[in-house]
Design a protein around this motif. Structure first.
Motif, short mmCIF file in Angstrom:
data_model
loop_
_atom_site.label_atom_id
_atom_site.label_comp_id
_atom_site.label_asym_id
_atom_site.label_seq_id
_atom_site.Cartn_x
_atom_site.Cartn_y
_atom_site.Cartn_z
N ASP A 14 0.98 -1.23 -0.13
CA ASP A 14 0.18 0.05 0.12
C ASP A 14 0.71 1.41 0.06
O ASP A 14 0.45 2.13 -0.75
N GLN A 15 2.00 1.26 0.98
CA GLN A 15 2.68 2.37 0.89
C GLN A 15 3.46 2.67 -0.50
O GLN A 15 3.38 3.97 -0.80
N CYS A 16 4.04 1.75 -0.98
CA CYS A 16 4.76 1.89 -2.47
C CYS A 16 3.48 2.16 -3.39
O CYS A 16 4.03 3.08 -4.39
N ALA A 17 2.64 1.50 -3.61
CA ALA A 17 1.53 1.89 -4.36
C ALA A 17 1.06 3.53 -4.25
O ALA A 17 0.53 4.06 -5.28
N ASP A 18 0.82 3.93 -3.12
CA ASP A 18 0.47 5.35 -2.68
C ASP A 18 1.46 6.26 -3.09
O ASP A 18 1.48 7.37 -3.63
N CYS A 19 2.86 5.91 -3.17
CA CYS A 19 4.20 6.76 -3.60
C CYS A 19 4.35 6.83 -4.85
O CYS A 19 4.47 7.84 -5.60
N GLU A 20 4.74 5.51 -5.26
CA GLU A 20 4.89 5.44 -6.79
C GLU A 20 6.09 6.10 -7.41
O GLU A 20 6.46 6.24 -8.49
N GLN A 21 6.98 6.81 -6.39
CA GLN A 21 8.19 7.56 -6.90
C GLN A 21 9.19 6.79 -7.69
O GLN A 21 9.65 7.44 -8.73
N CYS A 22 9.32 5.55 -7.25
CA CYS A 22 10.48 4.90 -7.98
C CYS A 22 9.77 3.77 -9.02
O CYS A 22 10.41 3.08 -9.34
N ARG A 23 8.51 3.85 -9.06
CA ARG A 23 8.00 2.82 -9.66
C ARG A 23 8.38 2.48 -11.16
O ARG A 23 8.75 1.55 -11.48
N PHE A 32 10.45 -7.77 -7.60
CA PHE A 32 9.66 -7.42 -6.42
C PHE A 32 8.63 -6.53 -6.72
O PHE A 32 7.55 -6.54 -6.68
N PHE A 33 9.52 -5.23 -7.30
CA PHE A 33 8.33 -4.10 -7.64
C PHE A 33 7.58 -4.45 -8.74
O PHE A 33 6.46 -3.79 -8.89
N SER A 34 7.99 -5.02 -9.74
CA SER A 34 7.23 -5.54 -10.84
C SER A 34 5.96 -6.21 -10.36
O SER A 34 4.73 -6.22 -11.07
N LEU A 36 4.64 -6.21 -7.42
CA LEU A 36 4.05 -5.49 -6.37
C LEU A 36 2.84 -4.69 -7.22
O LEU A 36 1.72 -4.68 -6.99
N TYR A 37 3.59 -4.00 -8.27
CA TYR A 37 2.64 -3.13 -8.92
C TYR A 37 1.41 -3.95 -9.84
O TYR A 37 0.39 -3.64 -10.02
N ASN A 38 2.04 -5.00 -10.42
CA ASN A 38 0.98 -5.87 -11.00
C ASN A 38 0.00 -6.40 -10.19
O ASN A 38 -1.27 -6.17 -10.65
N CYS A 68 16.77 -0.24 -4.29
CA CYS A 68 15.65 0.53 -4.03
C CYS A 68 15.94 1.79 -3.09
O CYS A 68 16.83 1.61 -2.04
N PRO A 69 15.19 2.88 -3.28
CA PRO A 69 15.58 4.07 -2.52
C PRO A 69 15.35 4.20 -0.97
O PRO A 69 16.07 4.88 -0.30
N CYS A 70 14.42 3.25 -0.63
CA CYS A 70 13.82 3.26 0.95
C CYS A 70 14.52 2.22 1.81
O CYS A 70 13.57 0.98 1.64
N PRO A 71 15.42 2.28 2.69
CA PRO A 71 16.01 1.20 3.26
C PRO A 71 14.80 0.62 4.20
O PRO A 71 14.99 -0.59 4.48
N ASP A 72 13.98 1.51 4.78
CA ASP A 72 12.95 0.79 5.55
C ASP A 72 12.01 -0.11 4.86
O ASP A 72 11.55 -1.16 5.26
N ILE A 73 11.84 0.07 3.47
CA ILE A 73 10.97 -0.85 2.88
C ILE A 73 11.60 -2.22 2.65
O ILE A 73 10.93 -2.93 2.97
N ARG A 74 12.94 -2.36 2.30
CA ARG A 74 13.55 -3.52 2.41
C ARG A 74 13.50 -4.33 3.64
O ARG A 74 13.43 -5.26 3.82
S1 SF4 Z 1 10.53 2.05 -2.23
FE1 SF4 Z 1 10.18 4.10 -1.38
S2 SF4 Z 1 10.26 5.72 -3.09
FE2 SF4 Z 1 10.06 3.92 -4.06
S3 SF4 Z 1 7.70 3.73 -4.14
FE3 SF4 Z 1 8.03 2.46 -2.32
S4 SF4 Z 1 8.13 4.16 -0.70
FE4 SF4 Z 1 8.23 5.22 -2.57
#
Ligand code: SF4
Ligand code: SF4
Length: 460
Positions: A14-23, A32-34, A36-38, A68-74
């Motif tokens: 939900d957080q990444c779908a909401d943000c989408e900055q690095c999509r 993982f991201f491909s 997730l968005y799928n 990926c840009p957000c260490p807390d996500i990983r």
């Molecule tokens: S990894 Fe960080 S910058 Fe990328 S979509 Fe998720 S929250 Fe946004």
């Protein structure tokens, strides 16, 4: 359901779908991201709900490469993965493959026999099935003698080897791959250090625990690290710096091990925190404790979130910080010697063009590219650095060997392979032995660790 693994990974979705900055960028380079968005798009546009099975499969696609840009996500992906394992258990074959040290011990016991069994199509399939390796994964040739035997014979396992206290001293952490599968790398590391008048001790050591951490086996990860902490802290107390030739082990000891240790009561007491204020370090570097600058934060606002509650929180926080401070990548250590104008630069000529790939965990250590600088001191050597923020070989330690991740891992590595191939080098050089396994599978190029090139140029 509140704290279930599904809920934990769903909150990442939900957080990444909401943000989408690095999509756009990350869906190109990271499975993982491909995925997730799928999943998210299907849920939103076609009302196909994301199931528990989808979420379980999703966590398996992160290899903790750090692109990926957000260490807390990983960190949260890993947290969800370990909570799945804690609740549902770990498949038997993953238990086998994650224990790289045990695998190394067994496979190197009878190298001749192991090599012929692995070369035969029939027995190779059986062995790989038993230890959970994809049938197409190419395994390296098992060496006749591992590094441990050589270290014992040469007296490296004895502390104060050389007994000269005026020399710089290092405790060498070789890592499982160099100890068992690529002992030439570990021998070259020792020889280059000795050539530069550095005293070398090879302390007892266990796996750095990155593979088990990536598989979500928290108890085993702590068990391995607890042994390492004992042996390595002892070396550090005796005045040795810790030097790693494997960038993943270095990343583990420098960065992951000490995460959150500064929030512990032991650290706060040592630095002068009190009941009202906590002291939070402003830098994540390796300065001595007395030189670290801190910010005072009010406990009433932050003590709920600033806690030493990570994977290693049960281990001594002060020892974790101490090890992080005293750990150096081997290239970084040698470059420091070079900068002090004490490195032996009597290299012989090497007329070769090399492609040098700095792996993800070297980049994660924020230390520049020490090996590129060192290799450029060798006359005749043409060094082409293969760089790109989002380039990764896709192997991720043992993950690329796993049945279910093998194909994804090859797919992830494709852009990097093309870049290397364009250079048409005589040699492919990287310090990551896990990348080396991937290149062994995919590129018809002779490979080396940079320390092997330095050793060769020294003629040692
Ligand atoms: S990894 Fe960080 S910058 Fe990328 S979509 Fe998720 S929250 Fe946004
Ligand atoms: S750490 Fe690597 S594999 Fe994991 S989500 Fe980030 S980019 Fe993808």
């Amino acid at each position: 359901m509140d704290n279930s693994p599904e809920k934990r990974i769903r909150s990442v979705v939900d957080q990444c779908a909401d943000c989408e900055q690095c999509r756009d960028m990350m869906t190109e380079v990271c499975p993982f991201f491909s995925r997730l968005y799928n999943l998210f798009d299907k849920e939103k546009e076609e009302s196909v709900p994301i199931t528990s099975i989808d979420l379980r499969g999703l966590v398996e696609l992160c290899n903790f490469c750090g692109l990926c840009p957000c260490p807390d996500i990983r960190a949260r992906i890993m947290d969800a993965k370990s909570s799945f394992i804690q609740r549902d258990g770990m498949p038997w074959e993953i238990k086998q493959i994650q224990d790289v040290e045990k695998l190394g011990r067994y496979l190197t016991r009878l190298p001749g026999l192991t090599n012929s069994l692995v070369k035969s199509r029939v027995t190779s399939g059986i062995i790989k099935r038993i230890i959970g390796i994809h049938p197409d994964r190419i395994l390296p040739e098992i060496p006749v003698r591992d590094f441990l035997a050589w270290a014992r014979e040469t007296g490296l396992s004895v502390k104060h080897y050389g007994n000269n206290v005026s020399k710089p001293r290092v405790a060498y952490y070789a890592g499982c791959s160099a100890r068992y599968f690529f002992p030439d790398v570990a021998r070259a590391a020792v020889r280059v250090l000795l050539k530069n008048q550095v005293e070398v001790y090879f302390p007892p050591q266990k796996c750095c625990s990155m593979p088990t951490l990536l598989e979500g086996d928290v108890p085993f990860t702590r068990e391995l690290m607890s042994c390492n902490l004992k042996y390595l802290a002892d070396s550090i107390e005796s005045g040795y710096d810790l030097v790693c030739s494997c960038p993943t082990c270095g990343y583990m000891f420098k960065k992951l091990l000490k995460e959150k240790a500064c929030y512990s009561s032991e650290y706060q007491d040592m630095m002068g925190g009190d009941e009202t204020f906590m002291l939070v370090p402003l830098e994540n570097g390796i300065s001595p404790p007395e030189e670290i600058r801190h910010r005072r934060v009010h406990r009433s606002m932050y003590s709920g979130i600033l806690k030493d509650d990570g994977v290693f929180s049960s281990l001594s926080p002060l020892k974790r910080i101490d090890i992080a401070r005293k750990t150096f990548d081997l290239g970084e250590y040698l470059l420091n010697i070079f900068r002090q104008e004490k490195l032996d630069t009597g290299f012989s000529r090497v007329n070769k063009r090399i492609a040098y790939y700095p792996p993800c965990h070297t980049r994660e250590q924020n230390m520049g590219l020490p090996y590129a600088d060192l290799l450029r001191q060798i006359p005749g050597l043409e060094v082409k650095v293969v760089q790109g923020e989002y380039l990764c070989c896709g192997m991720a330690g043992i993950m690329g060997c796993k049945k279910d991740f093998h194909d994804k891992s090859l797919e992830m590595g494709q852009p990097l392979l093309y870049k290397i191939w364009e250079i048409r080098p005589d040699l492919l050089v990287t310090e990551c032995l896990s990348c080396r396994l991937q290149f062994l599978q995919t590129l018809p190029l002779v490979q080396a660790h940079p320390i092997e090139i330095l050793a060769q140029a020294y003629g040692v």
